[in-house]
Write an enzyme that holds these catalytic residues in place. Structure first.
Site, short mmCIF file in Angstrom:
data_model
loop_
_atom_site.label_atom_id
_atom_site.label_comp_id
_atom_site.label_asym_id
_atom_site.label_seq_id
_atom_site.Cartn_x
_atom_site.Cartn_y
_atom_site.Cartn_z
N HIS A 230 0.73 -1.28 0.08
CA HIS A 230 -0.09 -0.02 -0.05
C HIS A 230 0.80 1.24 -0.12
O HIS A 230 1.97 1.16 0.70
CB HIS A 230 -1.04 -0.09 1.22
CG HIS A 230 -1.58 1.11 1.71
ND1 HIS A 230 -2.15 2.06 0.96
CD2 HIS A 230 -1.50 1.68 2.93
CE1 HIS A 230 -2.48 3.11 1.66
NE2 HIS A 230 -2.01 2.97 2.97
N TYR A 264 -5.96 9.53 1.94
CA TYR A 264 -5.81 9.92 3.10
C TYR A 264 -4.66 10.61 3.37
O TYR A 264 -3.45 10.38 2.78
CB TYR A 264 -5.92 8.78 4.17
CG TYR A 264 -4.97 7.72 4.22
CD1 TYR A 264 -3.86 7.94 5.21
CD2 TYR A 264 -4.91 6.61 3.79
CE1 TYR A 264 -2.81 7.16 5.43
CE2 TYR A 264 -4.01 5.44 3.96
CZ TYR A 264 -2.76 5.91 4.70
OH TYR A 264 -1.99 4.99 4.80
N ASP A 555 -27.68 -19.79 19.11
CA ASP A 555 -29.14 -20.48 19.35
C ASP A 555 -29.27 -21.73 18.29
O ASP A 555 -28.87 -21.31 17.12
CB ASP A 555 -30.20 -19.66 19.35
CG ASP A 555 -30.53 -18.97 17.89
OD1 ASP A 555 -29.76 -18.92 17.05
OD2 ASP A 555 -31.73 -18.67 17.80
P1 FAD Z 1 4.07 -6.05 12.87
O1 FAD Z 1 4.20 -4.44 12.90
O2 FAD Z 1 4.39 -6.39 11.42
O3 FAD Z 1 4.81 -7.09 13.65
C1 FAD Z 1 4.75 -8.54 13.28
C2 FAD Z 1 6.18 -8.71 13.86
O4 FAD Z 1 6.28 -10.28 13.84
C3 FAD Z 1 7.34 -8.05 13.15
O5 FAD Z 1 7.97 -7.29 13.98
C4 FAD Z 1 7.92 -9.25 12.57
O6 FAD Z 1 9.47 -9.02 12.58
C5 FAD Z 1 7.78 -10.30 13.50
N1 FAD Z 1 8.00 -11.83 12.99
C6 FAD Z 1 7.49 -12.12 11.85
N2 FAD Z 1 7.84 -13.44 12.02
C7 FAD Z 1 8.60 -13.61 12.64
C8 FAD Z 1 9.39 -15.00 13.05
N3 FAD Z 1 9.37 -16.06 12.30
N4 FAD Z 1 10.01 -14.77 14.15
C9 FAD Z 1 10.09 -13.85 14.77
N5 FAD Z 1 9.50 -12.77 14.69
C10 FAD Z 1 8.73 -12.52 13.53
N6 FAD Z 1 -2.88 1.06 10.44
C11 FAD Z 1 -3.54 2.09 10.90
O7 FAD Z 1 -4.10 1.72 12.09
N7 FAD Z 1 -3.52 3.11 10.65
C12 FAD Z 1 -2.84 3.62 9.63
O8 FAD Z 1 -2.57 5.00 9.38
C13 FAD Z 1 -2.12 2.47 8.76
N8 FAD Z 1 -1.18 3.12 7.87
C14 FAD Z 1 -0.73 2.14 7.32
C15 FAD Z 1 0.16 2.57 6.06
C16 FAD Z 1 1.14 1.70 5.39
C17 FAD Z 1 1.94 2.14 4.39
C18 FAD Z 1 0.81 0.47 5.86
C19 FAD Z 1 1.77 -0.69 4.94
C20 FAD Z 1 0.15 -0.21 6.88
C21 FAD Z 1 -0.72 0.81 7.63
N9 FAD Z 1 -1.35 0.33 8.68
C22 FAD Z 1 -2.09 1.39 9.30
C23 FAD Z 1 -1.46 -0.92 9.12
C24 FAD Z 1 -0.76 -1.22 10.39
O9 FAD Z 1 0.69 -0.59 10.24
C25 FAD Z 1 -0.66 -2.59 10.88
O10 FAD Z 1 -1.83 -3.25 10.62
C26 FAD Z 1 0.07 -3.02 12.10
O11 FAD Z 1 1.12 -2.38 12.11
C27 FAD Z 1 0.19 -4.51 12.20
O12 FAD Z 1 0.78 -4.66 13.35
P2 FAD Z 1 1.25 -6.16 13.81
O13 FAD Z 1 1.82 -5.97 15.25
O14 FAD Z 1 0.07 -7.10 13.79
O15 FAD Z 1 2.62 -6.57 12.73
N1 THG Z 2 -33.99 -24.00 11.54
C1 THG Z 2 -33.24 -24.84 12.11
N2 THG Z 2 -32.27 -24.57 12.84
C2 THG Z 2 -31.83 -23.38 12.98
C3 THG Z 2 -32.69 -22.40 12.72
C4 THG Z 2 -33.74 -22.61 11.70
N3 THG Z 2 -30.83 -22.99 13.95
C5 THG Z 2 -30.34 -21.63 14.06
C6 THG Z 2 -31.22 -20.86 13.97
N4 THG Z 2 -32.46 -21.07 12.76
C7 THG Z 2 -32.22 -20.95 15.30
N5 THG Z 2 -33.15 -19.68 15.48
C8 THG Z 2 -34.50 -20.11 15.80
C9 THG Z 2 -35.25 -19.23 16.19
C10 THG Z 2 -36.56 -19.48 16.55
C11 THG Z 2 -37.14 -20.93 16.55
C12 THG Z 2 -36.35 -21.83 15.76
C13 THG Z 2 -34.94 -21.64 15.40
C14 THG Z 2 -38.41 -21.40 16.92
N6 THG Z 2 -38.56 -20.81 18.03
C15 THG Z 2 -39.90 -21.22 18.90
C16 THG Z 2 -40.44 -20.08 19.51
O1 THG Z 2 -39.98 -19.11 20.05
O2 THG Z 2 -41.59 -20.06 19.40
C17 THG Z 2 -39.43 -22.01 19.99
C18 THG Z 2 -40.23 -22.65 20.70
C19 THG Z 2 -39.94 -23.91 21.72
O3 THG Z 2 -38.98 -23.72 22.22
O4 THG Z 2 -40.83 -24.71 21.70
O5 THG Z 2 -39.27 -22.02 16.15
O6 THG Z 2 -34.62 -21.83 11.14
N7 THG Z 2 -33.55 -26.16 12.21
#
Ligand code: FAD
Ligand code: THG
Length: 827
Positions: A230, A264, A555
């Site tokens: 980037h 930005y 659920d």
């Molecule tokens: P890193 O800082 O990369 O840390 C990972 C570390 O793991 C590294 O230090 C690496 O050396 C270590 N590592 C990897 N492999 C090993 C290994 N095998 N052994 C030991 N160590 C290892 N984010 C924002 O929120 N705002 C911004 O404005 C922004 N701007 C950005 C601009 C640019 C140009 C870029 C590239 C990124 C930007 N980001 C921004 C994103 C942000 O930089 C990253 O998401 C963030 O820094 C990631 O942090 P991290 O700790 O996960 O990774």
């Molecule tokens: N069908 C089946 N499984 C599911 C869903 C589905 N799992 C995930 C999600 N959807 C679960 N959500 C619901 C929400 C409500 C009901 C069923 C699944 C339902 N409720 C009755 C009631 O509140 O009137 C239960 C009455 C009772 O407990 O006797 O029917 O869509 N297979």
């Protein structure tokens, strides 16, 4: 001697450093952080991050992570002794500008998210934008969103502060130590292998950023992230900025986003830094990383050479928005590397195969402290306060872990990062990954498909369009505003109408189905859920899986098909992961995802029995197969399982068969249905009908943040019928049923304004909660919204939903809105 577990953190970037701080802050002292690079500037993404922190996000979890980062980084200043020269967070505010009416409208929508999350933000006019950021040409813009608490994180300095604080509490940081392998024994992690020898550990957390895939591979864990480059550019001195800032304070103007051009901006003393997402996606393979043995601000393995041509159009755009840039030039730039994922969310969680091996990757600086706090809570307390379903590494279907899928969708996310995206907008590619056996028939009926977890799902069927003319007046849907009309059709009204008055066929194949079998199946399920599992074969139970604190993990419907055979209707891969873990522990239980090999049609409506009964020898009368009972039988000669339940709140059954019979099942039902006016119905009607019936949708309406009592699901908690289960202590504790907030049913007063979810809700003019799910209620002739609001609001209480900055008056309603007596279902 320490009594807390030995933790090894891989990576001393902003995530690893925050994690060491959060763990030691909770009293875990045996924490070792390893980095391949030198300390504190390791050469990872953090080492070059310009650190813009915009808190507002469609996701509540991501917003909360960001707000915590702001709060924490502000407090870190003091760790380094405070003073202007040592800030870790410079709260200059954030400004996002609009150059199109669509963007301006979207900024209002975003302002709503901010209000819903308690982040102060205001849509401001052109003059105010110009006042806040005087470098901007006001004739180029239409307005902006100002968020005063946003600002700049000094990520590399924050790492220094975090290292200092964590070390003072016992953590050890070791630079120039490369992890080369993960040691394990009997399914447990035992340490990491490094180029400096083995480091023993009870828990390993990889915070390796864009190197995360390779670390995951060391334990056979697939980590769906893609390293992408980037562009970031520094201008030369901008004369209009001369003398405004100094080396220490760096910036006073708000951080600026020009999203219509994917750009930005921030100040660097008297220069401007410009980030661009406008260029082609540039995937990076780790083999291409520069070899750097003297890491510095300008030389890092995570920095690739600047490709000037990719930036040229954005330089033009930048000079239009900020004419002061005409007095300077591009000084230098680089293509920095960081992680993208298929859905843009971070990756948090424990390996399914190697206990004690965790990851926290694909995390922005913006969310780093929040993610680290949640991971520390998971490790220390077993549970994160902030719900993580959108962050779990286990949220993906298997096909979503494939390299091609990760590469394509992550690049797409890069391209769309600043786009205005409608909540229903489906991905364009890859599509037709998972199709139900009814797909050909659905296509013939003109199904308009959206996509979920790879499944093609009909939203409505164009074949039903002629029926719009037949809609009785009271079923005619009002016209919608342009935004809520997107991915919607008035045909949904027909499909809802037919479901409530005749009969409709719904493709339920995309529902996750999990088979749980074996001698320990019943006992295992009984431990996991709030309902009684040891019921007769043929029983179906609606029940909840909780976490230890009583938060709702899912659920489920559990059908007992045999003494040792259960079919679970679930909400996705997280449930599969939960059941697999439990089965691994139980030892005598097999868990299988049978979704792909099976299919399901929901046949629902007052005429459902007339349609289905003649096709089967099973007794489908009200007494013959009661509500929430199932039977294994044949329909039209096809082996099926019929479950009497209905998410849309009508008489009928979910009819399951294996995939090879699916099309035949559809044809048999469809043919028999002609005499009863059957229609095929899609998700738009489905969602409307389920909200009318008050049925919750996990993930949207409730998550682990909510208790069953808050969510209105207390009826599914049956501690007196059973022994111990996860969350029992929490839900039976004194006062557990006295709730401060409730999932509340609202109807919209004007009868026509449909909202979509995430909007703030005001009570007595005060922001008091937010919408979870919403739809037009075709049966009641009004839009419906469910919202988290303070408990105890009486039906009839007026509230206001903010939709694109406009008030939508609504009223608290008693629920369910349709058929509270269950007369439609139980007959
Ligand atoms: P890193 O800082 O990369 O840390 C990972 C570390 O793991 C590294 O230090 C690496 O050396 C270590 N590592 C990897 N492999 C090993 C290994 N095998 N052994 C030991 N160590 C290892 N984010 C924002 O929120 N705002 C911004 O404005 C922004 N701007 C950005 C601009 C640019 C140009 C870029 C590239 C990124 C930007 N980001 C921004 C994103 C942000 O930089 C990253 O998401 C963030 O820094 C990631 O942090 P991290 O700790 O996960 O990774
Ligand atoms: N069908 C089946 N499984 C599911 C869903 C589905 N799992 C995930 C999600 N959807 C679960 N959500 C619901 C929400 C409500 C009901 C069923 C699944 C339902 N409720 C009755 C009631 O509140 O009137 C239960 C009455 C009772 O407990 O006797 O029917 O869509 N297979």
């Amino acid at each position: 001697m320490s009594t807390t577990p030995r933790v090894v953190v891989i990576g001393a970037g902003i995530v690893g450093a925050n994690l060491a701080d959060e763990l030691t802050g909770r009293g875990w002292t045996d924490v070792t952080v390893l980095d391949q690079g030198p300390l504190p500037l390791t050469g990872g993404s953090t080492s070059h991050a310009p650190g813009l922190v915009f808190q507002t996000n469609a996701s509540k979890t991501m917003s909360e992570f960001a707000s915590y980062t702001v709060e924490k980084f502000l407090s870190l200043d003091s760790v380094l002794g405070g003073g202007d020269g040592a800030w870790c967070f410079n709260q200059v505010g954030g400004l996002e500008v609009a150059t199109t009416p669509e963007r301006l409208a979207d900024l209002h929508r975003k302002q709503g998210w901010a209000t819903a999350r308690g982040i102060p933000a205001q849509v401001v006019d052109v003059d105010e934008c110009a006042r806040l950021h005087p470098l901007m040409d006001p004739t180029r813009i239409l307005g902006g969103l100002h968020t005063p608490t946003d600002g700049l994180a000094k990520a590399a300095r924050a790492v220094t502060a975090l290292i200092r604080r964590a070390e003072s509490r016992g953590a050890v940081f070791r630079g120039s130590t490369r992890v080369t392998g993960v040691a394990q024994q009997g399914g447990w992690v035992t340490g990491v292998e490094t180029d400096q020898g083995l480091v023993p550990a009870d828990i390993v957390v990889s915070c390796a950023g864009f190197w995360g895939r390779e670390i995951g591979a060391m334990v056979g864990m697939r980590v769906p992230l893609l390293p992408l480059a980037h562009q970031y550019v520094f201008t030369g001195q901008v004369p209009d900025l001369a003398g405004r800032n100094d080396e220490a304070i760096e910036a006073r103007l708000p951080i600026l986003r020009h999203q219509d051009q994917d750009l930005y901006y921030r100040e660097h003393n008297d220069r401007i830094g410009i980030g661009s997402y406008a260029h082609r996606p540039m995937p990076v393979s780790l083999a291409e990383l520069p070899e750097v043995d003297d890491v510095s601000e300008s030389r890092q393995p995570s920095m690739l050479p600047f490709t000037e041509d990719d930036f040229a159009p954005q330089w033009e755009q930048s000079r239009l928005l900020l004419p002061s840039l005409n007095d300077t030039k591009i000084d230098h730039g680089f293509n920095g590397i960081f992680s993208f994922t298929p859905d843009g969310g971070p990756l948090v969680g424990e390996s399914a195969d190697v206990a004690g091996f965790w990851i926290a990757e694909a995390v922005w600086v913006t969310h780093s402290a929040g993610v680290a706090r949640s991971v520390a809570q998971l490790l220390v307390d077993g549970r994160s306060e902030i719900e993580l379903h959108g962050c779990s590494v286990h949220r993906f279907e298997e096909f979503q872990l494939a390299d091609d899928y990760v590469a394509e969708t992550s690049q797409q996310n890069f391209v769309e990062i600043y786009d205005v995206v409608h909540p229903l907008q489906p991905k364009l590619s890859p599509r037709e990954v998972r199709t139900s056996p009814f797909y050909a028939r659905q296509t013939d009926l003109g199904a308009v498909f959206l996509e979920a977890r790879g499944w093609e799902r009909p939203q409505w069927y164009t074949a039903n369009a002629p029926l719009v003319a037949e809609l009785p007046t009271e079923w005619l849907p009002p016209t919608r505003d342009a935004w809520s009309a997107r991915f919607h059709s008035p045909i949904a009204a027909v499909e809802a109408w037919k479901t409530r008055t005749a009969v409709a066929m719904y493709d339920m194949t995309s529902l996750t189905r999990i088979e749980v079998s074996g001698p320990g199946a019943c006992a295992m399920l009984d431990r996991l859920v709030t309902g009684k599992m040891d019921k007769s074969v043929g029983s179906v139970t609606y029940t909840l899986a909780l976490d230890e604190a009583g938060g709702i993990r899912s659920d489920l419907t559990v059908a007992r098909l045999g003494p040792e055979l259960f079919q679970v209707g679930a909400n996705g891969p997280l449930d599969l992961e939960m059941l697999r873990r439990a089965a691994a522990e139980a030892g005598d239980v097999t868990v299988r995802d049978i979704s792909g090999g099976t299919c399901c049609i929901g046949v629902w409506g007052p005429l459902a029995r007339d349609l289905v009964q003649p096709l089967t020898s099973a007794d489908l009368s009200h007494e013959g197969l009661k509500f929430f009972r199932c039977v294994q039988t044949e329909i039209g000669g096809i082996p099926v399982t019929a479950m009497r339940l209905s998410y849309v709140g009508e008489l009928g059954w979910e009819i399951y068969t294996t995939a090879e019979y699916g099309q035949r099942l559809w044809d048999v039902l469809w043919r028999a249905g002609q005499a009863h006016g059957v229609v095929a119905a899609g998700r738009a009607a489905f969602n409307s009908l389920r909200l009318e019936k008050g049925y919750r949708s996990w993930g949207a309406d409730m998550t682990t943040e909510h208790s069953p009592y808050e969510a209105g699901l207390g009826f599914a908690v049956r501690p007196s019928t059973k022994g111990d289960f996860v969350g029992r202590a929490a839900v039976t504790a004194e006062g557990a049923q006295d709730v401060a907030r409730s999932l509340t049913c609202l109807t919209v007063d004007d009868g026509r304004s449909v909202v979509l979810g995430h909007e703030p809700v005001l009570v007595d003019g005060e922001p008091s909660g937010y919408v979870t799910s919403a739809a037009y209620g075709h049966t009641i002739g009004r839009p419906i919204a469910y919202a988290w609001l303070p408990a105890g609001l009486e039906p009839g209480t007026p509230v206001e939903i903010q939709y694109f900055g406009h008030p939508v008056r609504a009223t608290v309603a008693s629920e369910p809105l349709v058929d509270p007596e269950m007369a439609r279902i139980r007959r």
